[in-house]
Write an enzyme that holds these catalytic residues in place. Structure first.
Site, mmCIF file in Angstrom:
data_model
loop_
_atom_site.group_PDB
_atom_site.id
_atom_site.type_symbol
_atom_site.label_atom_id
_atom_site.label_comp_id
_atom_site.label_asym_id
_atom_site.label_seq_id
_atom_site.Cartn_x
_atom_site.Cartn_y
_atom_site.Cartn_z
ATOM 1 N N ASN A 153 53.128 26.893 1.740
ATOM 2 C CA ASN A 153 54.576 26.702 1.861
ATOM 3 C C ASN A 153 54.905 26.522 3.335
ATOM 4 O OD1 ASN A 153 57.358 26.849 1.957
ATOM 5 N ND2 ASN A 153 57.501 28.492 0.435
ATOM 6 N N GLY A 178 56.412 27.398 -3.943
ATOM 7 C CA GLY A 178 56.990 26.693 -2.807
ATOM 8 C C GLY A 178 56.014 25.913 -1.942
ATOM 9 N N ASP A 180 54.255 22.819 -0.362
ATOM 10 C CA ASP A 180 54.889 21.517 -0.156
ATOM 11 C C ASP A 180 54.062 20.651 0.787
ATOM 12 O OD1 ASP A 180 55.361 22.731 2.309
ATOM 13 O OD2 ASP A 180 57.488 23.069 1.929
ATOM 14 N N HIS A 253 51.046 8.748 -19.794
ATOM 15 C CA HIS A 253 52.263 9.291 -20.387
ATOM 16 C C HIS A 253 53.267 9.567 -19.279
ATOM 17 C CE1 HIS A 253 49.555 12.620 -19.317
ATOM 18 N NE2 HIS A 253 50.651 13.214 -18.900
ATOM 19 N N ASP A 338 45.031 9.716 -14.023
ATOM 20 C CA ASP A 338 44.980 10.812 -14.984
ATOM 21 C C ASP A 338 44.790 10.261 -16.404
ATOM 22 O OD1 ASP A 338 45.463 13.680 -15.624
ATOM 23 O OD2 ASP A 338 47.202 12.863 -16.676
ATOM 24 N N GLU A 367 39.882 9.467 -14.333
ATOM 25 C CA GLU A 367 39.556 10.773 -14.899
ATOM 26 C C GLU A 367 38.970 10.557 -16.292
ATOM 27 O OE1 GLU A 367 41.354 14.939 -16.634
ATOM 28 O OE2 GLU A 367 42.540 13.109 -16.623
ATOM 29 N N HIS A 433 41.451 21.652 -10.994
ATOM 30 C CA HIS A 433 42.643 22.268 -11.577
ATOM 31 C C HIS A 433 42.556 22.365 -13.092
ATOM 32 C CE1 HIS A 433 43.225 18.002 -12.052
ATOM 33 N NE2 HIS A 433 44.236 18.206 -12.866
ATOM 34 N N ASP A 434 41.569 21.700 -13.695
ATOM 35 C CA ASP A 434 41.410 21.695 -15.151
ATOM 36 C C ASP A 434 40.293 22.616 -15.631
ATOM 37 O OD1 ASP A 434 43.425 19.875 -15.899
ATOM 38 O OD2 ASP A 434 42.179 18.166 -15.390
ATOM 39 N N ARG A 481 44.754 27.846 -10.647
ATOM 40 C CA ARG A 481 45.749 27.276 -9.731
ATOM 41 C C ARG A 481 46.444 28.370 -8.911
ATOM 42 N NH1 ARG A 481 48.231 23.109 -14.359
ATOM 43 N NH2 ARG A 481 46.236 22.069 -14.784
#
Length: 594
Positions: A153, A178, A180, A253, A338, A367, A433-434, A481
């Site tokens: 942040n 937060g 960024d 999507h 993605d 991906e 992250h997956d 995460r």
């Protein structure tokens, strides 16, 4: 001979132009085949096709091979002087010799029958426009993946309502902390000092969720992260430090607040965007529940993420324009797509054509978690996230019954699925992250560094997930995460882990053999769980990687310059021809120049 094990075709990764001058030819056989010769030459060596003269070619032995489960992969590279090639194979077992043509197997006597029309393998012309070209800079890149809300942040004075204090420990997808773009920009010197030369950002465009995979506006940076000017500044500063930038593109999507989807929900079939999505039951389109009933297609049955119709020319043109804007406005270097296996091939072909015109060396990454051959012919992605390698490495360390030959088979499988050009820029990773975080799988630093040793010495482009440099823990999505613990980064334990990571990254960047496509498994150590492989650079220099994944110590012959080691000691082994041997203890790692 085991005829069923023999396989070749003049397409995909079996026979292809490496560049404008070189042709790679690969063949699979069973283990009963001991020797392979390739007879090759120009198709017109004997005159025009259908002439009376007998065609003949040069005969050379294929000596390079890799072991696969139940098969051997034979490979060679030719230089056809006239850009054409005609060939067949001569296969030797201990007792037989067979000639392998496009339509099957013949004995020499059968092939020499007067008047017989032979079906040779033919590469009619190596058109430069058809050569699969990938950006050279990617192989030299060490990536660092960032989940923006949880990294740093940089503007706590501007926090929106609901932003929580920075914390360590488990998280879900509900909290907002937060992180960024300003925070990422502030940490660029840290990443440079770590040795990072590329950052991969999870989605940063405006969206409703924390993860931002439900895009609301593809042209606007999410306000919680900053603005478009801030993104441009981030890229400029990263470039000034020698760091490239890759962004996440979510084109399979959209989010439910995407303007065309809002119009579809309002106007139904009469919407100008009706064909932008895949709706089957217009009467139920606004129901907020799982889409398992099939009323419209969505990502993973989530009603908040309606699936885009990437067959529609308007959709294709719109998203090509979005990416062109990202290049113009932000000067990004790469795009990760993605759910890259669900968008249409038509979409990807046009996307590649337009983006390579806009920026010829842009890196297009899909991906895809499985064999992605059909997306890697040179007209769609440059490469894919190498999840097969990640899962194979994890399986070997998880399953103590697997022996080193199975590790060799796994690695060779991963690097025989695609062309060399794609292998050279594979996006290699051990977590993301997956997935569950790397350290979380074994809670063992020795095994943690063994797997990183593999990551940094195999072909492709390695990526570490933020926090991996300090062995950060975290469970499966969303707990992977977590917030980056900046308040703890300076303690002695974390500083030592950072030094270890810097050493691995420096080795990767300075040792050409680490980045090379050329490797083999010499099987120098009798221990069934002691993996060893040799990497070879363009000058013939060798690098040895040894991983003792067993419970017993392994004697290592002395010699070479140690580049990275854990649980390795010298002077403790038996006397050898070259002096005192070293010992690699349980879960030990040794990387050295030979």
């Amino acid at each position: 001979m085991d005829f069923a094990a023999v396989y070749h075709k003049t397409s995909e990764q079996m026979s292809y132009a490496l560049d404008e001058d070189h042709l790679v030819v690969n063949l699979k056989t069973g283990y009963d085949v001991k020797q392979v010769f390739l007879i090759h030459g120009d198709p017109f060596n004997a005159g025009i096709l259908g002439g009376n003269e007998k065609w003949d070619g040069d005969r050379e032995e294929i000596i390079y091979q890799k072991r696969l489960p139940h098969q051997i992969w034979w490979t060679t590279t030719l230089t056809p002087p006239y850009k054409r090639c005609k060939y067949y194979f001569e296969l030797h077992t201990d007792t037989e010799v067979w000639l392998y043509f496009e339509d099957g197997f013949l004995t020499r006597e059968q092939a020499d029958m007067p008047g017989r029309i032979l079906q040779y393998f033919i590469v009619p012309w190596m058109n430069p426009a058809d050569v699969n070209c990938t950006p050279e800079w990617v192989n030299d890149t060490v990536w660092y993946q960032i989940f923006p809300d949880r990294f740093c942040n940089g503007t706590p004075d501007r926090d929106e309502p609901g932003v929580l204090p920075w914390q360590t420990g488990p998280v879900t997808n509900r909290e907002k902390y937060g992180g960024d773009l300003a925070g990422i920009r502030q940490k660029l010197p840290y990443l440079r000092d770590l040795g990072i030369t590329g950052i991969y950002l999870n989605p940063i465009m405006e969206a409703e969720s924390i993860h931002k995979y439900d895009t609301k506006d593809y042209t606007k940076i999410g306000p919680s992260f900053g603005d478009n000017a801030g993104m441009r500044r981030l890229v400029e500063e990263a470039h000034s430090l020698g760091i490239r930038v890759m962004v996440d593109a979510v084109f399979n999507h959209s989010g439910e607040k995407f303007a065309p989807w809002l119009d579809v929900k309002k106007n139904g079939k009469d919407s100008a965007y009706a064909d932008w999505f895949m709706v089957n039951d217009w009467s139920q389109i606004s129901r907020r529940r799982s889409t398992r009933d099939g009323r419209f297609y969505s990502f993973a049955f989530a009603y908040q993420m309606p699936k885009l119709n990437t067959n529609n020319p308007e959709v294709i043109d719109y998203f090509c324009g979005v990416c062109e804007q990202w290049i113009r406005e932000f000067d990004i270097d790469a795009i990760r797509f993605d759910v890259g296996n669900e968008v249409s091939h038509r979409f990807l072909k046009e996307m590649r054509r337009r983006l390579k015109q806009a920026k010829p060396d842009i890196y297009l990454l899909g991906e895809i978690w499985h064999d992605a051959s059909q997306w890697l012919a040179g007209d769609e992605y440059d490469s894919v996230m190498n999840y097969p390698l990640m899962s194979g490495i994890h399986a070997f360390f998880l399953d103590a019954s697997m022996e080193k030959l199975e590790f060799e088979h796994m690695v060779n499988r991963c690097y025989t699925m695609y062309m060399q050009q794609n292998n050279n820029v594979l996006f290699n990773l051990l977590d993301s992250h997956d997935t569950e975080r790397l350290m979380n799988r074994f809670h063992d630093l020795d095994i943690f560094y063994q797997q990183l040793a593999v990551l940094f010495t195999l072909p492709g482009s390695p990526c570490i997930y933020y926090g991996t440099e300090i062995a950060m823990e975290g469970g499966f999505d969303p707990d992977c995460r977590r917030c980056m613990p900046w308040d703890e980064i300076g303690n002695a334990e974390n500083q030592e882990r950072i030094r270890q990571m810097q050493r691995l990254i420096r080795m990767r960047r300075t040792e050409e053999a680490c980045r090379s496509l050329h490797f083999h498994f010499p099987d120098r150590y009798p221990n069934g769980r002691c993996v060893d492989y040799i990497k070879i650079d363009g000058e013939g220099r060798k690098l040895e990687v040894v991983l003792n994944c067993s419970e017993s110590p392994v004697d290592i012959e002395a010699g070479g310059e140690v580049l990275f080691a854990r649980n390795y000691r010298t002077g403790g082994g038996a006397e050898g021809a070259r002096g005192k041997k070293g010992v690699l203890e349980k879960n030990g790692t040794l990387i050295r120049r030979l």
